[in-house]
Motif scaffolding. Sequence first.
Motif, PDB file in Angstrom:
ATOM      1  N   ASP A 178       0.810  -1.221   0.000  1.00  0.00           N
ATOM      2  CA  ASP A 178       0.000   0.000   0.000  1.00  0.00           C
ATOM      3  C   ASP A 178       0.841   1.268   0.000  1.00  0.00           C
ATOM      4  O   ASP A 178       0.307   2.374  -0.027  1.00  0.00           O
ATOM      5  N   ASN A 179       2.168   1.119   0.012  1.00  0.00           N
ATOM      6  CA  ASN A 179       3.047   2.290   0.041  1.00  0.00           C
ATOM      7  C   ASN A 179       2.921   3.104  -1.240  1.00  0.00           C
ATOM      8  O   ASN A 179       2.582   2.573  -2.310  1.00  0.00           O
ATOM      9  N   GLU A 180       3.230   4.399  -1.121  1.00  0.00           N
ATOM     10  CA  GLU A 180       3.372   5.208  -2.326  1.00  0.00           C
ATOM     11  C   GLU A 180       4.623   4.728  -3.059  1.00  0.00           C
ATOM     12  O   GLU A 180       5.669   4.518  -2.448  1.00  0.00           O
ATOM     13  N   VAL A 181       4.526   4.573  -4.374  1.00  0.00           N
ATOM     14  CA  VAL A 181       5.622   3.993  -5.153  1.00  0.00           C
ATOM     15  C   VAL A 181       5.989   4.906  -6.320  1.00  0.00           C
ATOM     16  O   VAL A 181       5.109   5.383  -7.058  1.00  0.00           O
ATOM     17  N   ILE A 182       7.275   5.156  -6.480  1.00  0.00           N
ATOM     18  CA  ILE A 182       7.832   5.868  -7.622  1.00  0.00           C
ATOM     19  C   ILE A 182       8.675   4.864  -8.402  1.00  0.00           C
ATOM     20  O   ILE A 182       9.536   4.195  -7.837  1.00  0.00           O
ATOM     21  N   ARG A 183       8.429   4.764  -9.721  1.00  0.00           N
ATOM     22  CA  ARG A 183       9.123   3.760 -10.526  1.00  0.00           C
ATOM     23  C   ARG A 183      10.166   4.405 -11.440  1.00  0.00           C
ATOM     24  O   ARG A 183       9.948   5.490 -11.986  1.00  0.00           O
ATOM     25  N   PHE A 184      11.287   3.699 -11.591  1.00  0.00           N
ATOM     26  CA  PHE A 184      12.304   4.146 -12.541  1.00  0.00           C
ATOM     27  C   PHE A 184      12.776   2.944 -13.368  1.00  0.00           C
ATOM     28  O   PHE A 184      12.594   1.787 -12.976  1.00  0.00           O
ATOM     29  N   GLY A 185      13.376   3.242 -14.523  1.00  0.00           N
ATOM     30  CA  GLY A 185      13.865   2.160 -15.374  1.00  0.00           C
ATOM     31  C   GLY A 185      14.462   2.699 -16.659  1.00  0.00           C
ATOM     32  O   GLY A 185      14.690   3.907 -16.804  1.00  0.00           O
ATOM     33  N   SER A 190      18.509  -2.012 -26.982  1.00  0.00           N
ATOM     34  CA  SER A 190      19.426  -2.916 -26.291  1.00  0.00           C
ATOM     35  C   SER A 190      19.936  -3.985 -27.245  1.00  0.00           C
ATOM     36  O   SER A 190      19.168  -4.545 -28.026  1.00  0.00           O
ATOM     37  N   ASP A 191      21.258  -4.255 -27.161  1.00  0.00           N
ATOM     38  CA  ASP A 191      21.850  -5.319 -27.974  1.00  0.00           C
ATOM     39  C   ASP A 191      22.069  -6.582 -27.154  1.00  0.00           C
ATOM     40  O   ASP A 191      22.791  -7.487 -27.542  1.00  0.00           O
ATOM     41  N   SER A 212       9.541  -7.913 -24.436  1.00  0.00           N
ATOM     42  CA  SER A 212       9.814  -7.293 -25.725  1.00  0.00           C
ATOM     43  C   SER A 212      11.275  -6.875 -25.832  1.00  0.00           C
ATOM     44  O   SER A 212      11.774  -6.607 -26.925  1.00  0.00           O
ATOM     45  N   LYS A 213      11.958  -6.833 -24.678  1.00  0.00           N
ATOM     46  CA  LYS A 213      13.355  -6.397 -24.670  1.00  0.00           C
ATOM     47  C   LYS A 213      14.009  -6.848 -23.360  1.00  0.00           C
ATOM     48  O   LYS A 213      13.378  -6.823 -22.296  1.00  0.00           O
ATOM     49  N   PHE A 214      15.273  -7.250 -23.451  1.00  0.00           N
ATOM     50  CA  PHE A 214      16.074  -7.523 -22.256  1.00  0.00           C
ATOM     51  C   PHE A 214      17.175  -6.481 -22.155  1.00  0.00           C
ATOM     52  O   PHE A 214      17.822  -6.143 -23.149  1.00  0.00           O
ATOM     53  N   ASN A 221      11.833  -4.916 -20.663  1.00  0.00           N
ATOM     54  CA  ASN A 221      10.437  -4.514 -20.852  1.00  0.00           C
ATOM     55  C   ASN A 221       9.582  -5.768 -20.987  1.00  0.00           C
ATOM     56  O   ASN A 221       9.880  -6.644 -21.794  1.00  0.00           O
ATOM     57  N   TYR A 222       8.511  -5.864 -20.213  1.00  0.00           N
ATOM     58  CA  TYR A 222       7.742  -7.108 -20.146  1.00  0.00           C
ATOM     59  C   TYR A 222       6.283  -6.805 -19.842  1.00  0.00           C
ATOM     60  O   TYR A 222       5.921  -5.705 -19.401  1.00  0.00           O
ATOM     61  N   ASN A 223       5.455  -7.808 -20.052  1.00  0.00           N
ATOM     62  CA  ASN A 223       4.063  -7.726 -19.609  1.00  0.00           C
ATOM     63  C   ASN A 223       3.540  -9.135 -19.411  1.00  0.00           C
ATOM     64  O   ASN A 223       4.054 -10.112 -19.980  1.00  0.00           O
ATOM     65  N   CYS A 224       2.495  -9.249 -18.612  1.00  0.00           N
ATOM     66  CA  CYS A 224       1.815 -10.520 -18.408  1.00  0.00           C
ATOM     67  C   CYS A 224       0.535 -10.505 -19.236  1.00  0.00           C
ATOM     68  O   CYS A 224      -0.310  -9.615 -19.047  1.00  0.00           O
ATOM     69  N   PRO A 225       0.361 -11.442 -20.143  1.00  0.00           N
ATOM     70  CA  PRO A 225      -0.833 -11.429 -21.001  1.00  0.00           C
ATOM     71  C   PRO A 225      -2.114 -11.758 -20.255  1.00  0.00           C
ATOM     72  O   PRO A 225      -3.213 -11.511 -20.774  1.00  0.00           O
ATOM     73  N   LYS A 226      -2.006 -12.276 -19.031  1.00  0.00           N
ATOM     74  CA  LYS A 226      -3.187 -12.681 -18.290  1.00  0.00           C
ATOM     75  C   LYS A 226      -3.678 -11.591 -17.340  1.00  0.00           C
ATOM     76  O   LYS A 226      -4.854 -11.202 -17.370  1.00  0.00           O
ATOM     77  N   CYS A 227      -2.779 -11.066 -16.499  1.00  0.00           N
ATOM     78  CA  CYS A 227      -3.225 -10.114 -15.471  1.00  0.00           C
ATOM     79  C   CYS A 227      -2.748  -8.688 -15.729  1.00  0.00           C
ATOM     80  O   CYS A 227      -2.977  -7.795 -14.915  1.00  0.00           O
ATOM     81  N   GLU A 228      -2.037  -8.470 -16.859  1.00  0.00           N
ATOM     82  CA  GLU A 228      -1.590  -7.138 -17.261  1.00  0.00           C
ATOM     83  C   GLU A 228      -0.539  -6.551 -16.325  1.00  0.00           C
ATOM     84  O   GLU A 228      -0.368  -5.332 -16.244  1.00  0.00           O
TER      85      GLU A 228
END
Length: 442
Positions: A178-185, A190-191, A212-214, A221-228
């Motif tokens: 439940d914490n406030e979250v700031i995301r970076f990346g 990428s090769d 889509s990328k490592f 970069n990634y995603n889950c096709p089931k739960c997004e």
Amino acid sequence: MNIKHDLALKMGKLTLATLKLFNRTGTALPGKVALTIDKSFLEVINQKCDKIILVTGTNGKTTTNNLINHVLSDYNLLSNLRGANMRQGVASTYIRNTQESYDYGLFEVDEGSLDFVSSYLKADYIILTNFFRDQLDRYGEIESIINEVMEDIKLLPDSKLIINCDDPYVNQFKYKLDNEVIRFGLDIISDYSERNLILKKCPLCGCKLEYSKFNYGHLGNYNCPKCEFNNNTKEYCVNSIIQNDSSQTITINHSDKDYTIEYPYVGLYNAYNLCGVFALANELKLDINKTIEQMENFTFSLGRMEEFNYKNKTIKVILTKNPVGLSQVTRIISHDDRTKSIVHILNDNPADGRDISWIWDANTSCTNDNTVTNYYCSGIRAEDMALKKKYDDVNTDKIHINDNMYNTINTAIEDDVEIVYVLPTYTAIFETRDYISKIVKR
């Protein structure tokens, strides 16, 4: 007056003074003595600091901590800069630098010590760098330590989290706490082709993640096709990196504005460290131009990409302590076309982890092997590293084994090359850099 605390502080200072007589730094033992006398010794730090910042994760803690310290150099800080990141190291920091008050308490904290430290230090900010397999004989499997860290942070609901969301293990904290979250990346071209994946399933639903990328390891970069579950949204995002020989030009986007930083250290993991610290500085509402200026003149002297000049060559010392870290260092070396020799110093002391099988999970094969004159294998487990190099299909004439690291360093730095890379594990890092420092000052 707290008699127990006062006694603990006095005995800690006496221990520190005694260690100094024998030229010992006292980064841990004074704190261990104090905590033995007063288990709640750290509580006073929380009372004396206006703000508390904790840095935890597998890789990048010490560099991140030191960079934050540099950015906050105009303030009165209490910080464990030498990487002593367990409870006794935090306590020793206060014993060494006891004051009535501090603007900031800034501490890197070992993942396994976060439960104890966070029970006394109520962090205003927590930076989560990444989670990789590290010292399995001490931590166990990675999921265990992640669950422990998550349980620790659940008890700190008011702490703002600054997280590397390119790591799915870290990004799940956004969804589960439940914490406030700031995301970076990072969002760069990428090769990276090697996929040292230890995480293949979504940490929320168990479905297979789609990448889509490592960038490296399981970061990308990634995603889950089931739960997004995904990392599409990043409040602070590196959108450009230009690599130079010993520096990189990094552009960070925040709120649709780009900030360009000439950072004096190479490697994608350093880009992640920089972005996390930039995010923290902006959340602290520091002057952004001053922050960038401090980042551009940052120097680090604890064996993390530390450079020395010796007889018209460069000696670069880089800590290597787990598979992903060593793989990334190999990647950096493979992009350096200068003539070189490489020194591996592999120990298996308790602080390194007794199980050194992790080297077999690392990519240690330099794609520019033709630029490498010699590979030196040293330390307690020198033969194991030499065997690893043999399986890298290195010409055995290039492989040299000597378990005495001082003799090995003496030999390697006299090679007729432009740069010598020295790659020690944790218990060799300080001796290595101190020894090389003495040599170059002769």
